[in-house]
Design a protein around this motif. Structure first.
Motif, short mmCIF file in Angstrom:
data_model
loop_
_atom_site.label_atom_id
_atom_site.label_comp_id
_atom_site.label_asym_id
_atom_site.label_seq_id
_atom_site.Cartn_x
_atom_site.Cartn_y
_atom_site.Cartn_z
N ARG A 181 -1.35 -35.93 20.24
CA ARG A 181 -1.56 -34.81 19.32
C ARG A 181 -0.29 -33.97 19.18
N ALA A 210 2.04 -33.29 15.85
CA ALA A 210 2.33 -31.92 15.39
C ALA A 210 3.84 -31.73 15.21
N THR A 250 5.01 -33.71 12.10
CA THR A 250 4.56 -33.04 10.88
C THR A 250 5.40 -31.80 10.61
N ALA A 251 5.68 -31.03 11.65
CA ALA A 251 6.50 -29.83 11.48
C ALA A 251 7.91 -30.18 11.02
N THR A 293 6.10 -25.27 7.80
CA THR A 293 4.72 -25.28 8.25
C THR A 293 4.67 -24.94 9.74
N ARG A 344 2.48 -25.30 13.19
CA ARG A 344 1.46 -26.15 13.80
C ARG A 344 1.02 -25.54 15.13
N GLU A 345 -0.23 -25.75 15.46
CA GLU A 345 -0.76 -25.33 16.76
C GLU A 345 -0.61 -26.49 17.75
N ARG A 386 2.27 -22.08 19.16
CA ARG A 386 2.68 -22.44 17.81
C ARG A 386 4.10 -23.00 17.79
#
Length: 197
Positions: free
Chosen positions: A28, A32, A35-36, A42, A44-45, A186
């Motif tokens: 996970r 993240a 993706t960031a 963006t 992300r958590e 974050r």
């Protein structure tokens, strides 16, 4: 007479933290981070990782996912401590090096920005041989800068610790450093290809 108290075990802190569920949490966190990086601006958590203070859960997750024995790490003075060095040795096994040899550099912005000229920025032949800054303790609620470039439809907005430094870094493209900004649980990322408005 009371029984003697055991001395604190410094090595026990090194064993603490990490990921509670390594396979699931690392997958996970990796998604993240990707993706960031692919979508600058963006947030992300990612709070699954944990390590010694002042390391944030997001920064711990980044280290756990991206750093291993093949990725030299520099730790800036504000974050550097025996407890963190032991934690890194146990969980990541990455060599700790000076700023000029680092593939990753961890610290707050003040600790990292002063070394901008020392960090590897890549070469024209190998622009990928540059450092990725893990800027921990970032203020995501500061006034945002405007972002444009690959991975951004139109424009995006993100608080940056020093927009002028990020502009100068972008001007060196394809050379320069990439940045992962972390605070609490974050993270956001800013590759050197991103233009700062």
């Amino acid at each position: 007479m009371s029984a003697p108290q055991p001395l604190p075990d410094a090595g026990a802190d090194a064993l603490a933290g990490g990921f509670a569920n390594p396979a699931h949490d690392s997958a996970r966190a990796f998604r993240a981070i990707l993706t960031a990086m692919a979508r600058p601006g963006t947030i992300r958590e990612v709070a699954a990782g944990s390590g010694p203070a002042p390391l944030s859960p997001a920064a711990a997750s980044v280290l756990l996912v991206l750093c291993d024995r093949t990725t030299p790490l520099y730790v800036a003075p504000g974050h550097d401590s025996p407890a963190l060095r032991d934690w890194i040795a146990f969980h990541c096994a990455c060599p700790l090096v000076g700023p000029g040899e680092a593939a990753f550099a961890l610290g707050d912005w003040a600790g990292l920005a002063s070394l901008d000229a020392v960090f590897a920025a890549g070469t024209p032949e190998y622009p990928d041989r540059s450092v990725t800054l893990i800027v921990d303790g970032h203020d995501f609620d500061a006034p945002p800068a405007r972002l444009r470039g690959p991975g951004i439809r139109g424009e995006a907005h993100l608080a940056l610790p020093d927009p002028a430094a990020f502009r100068r870094n972008h001007a060196r493209f394809p050379l320069g450093w990439d940045a992962i900004l972390t605070s609490g649980g974050r993270l956001a990322a800013l590759p050197r290809s991103t233009e700062i408005g």
